[in-house]
Motif scaffolding. Sequence first.
Motif: not given
Length: 73
Positions: A1-29
């Motif tokens: 089922m599509a969830q057009p109003n949910n920006p996190l739909h289809g984004v895995r927790l692994l993808d979020m954490v990996t993105y944030l670590v690459e963007y900020y680094g562990w210390e800043a995160l």
Amino acid sequence: MAQPNNPLHGVRLLDMVTYLVEYYGWEALGNRIPIRCFQFDPSINSSLKFLRKTDWARKKVEDLYLRTIQKEK
């Protein structure tokens, strides 16, 4: 089922954490979200294990992820 109003739909927790670590680094995160799995001997696996069990921490990661990708646009 599509969830057009949910920006996190289809984004895995692994993808979020990996993105944030690459963007900020562990210390800043760890400064932005002060939880042990980001501050002491951090790893993707230990963070995922903790975040899957801890709703309030996962919510903080999701919120930071959304704010960060909004800045990128």
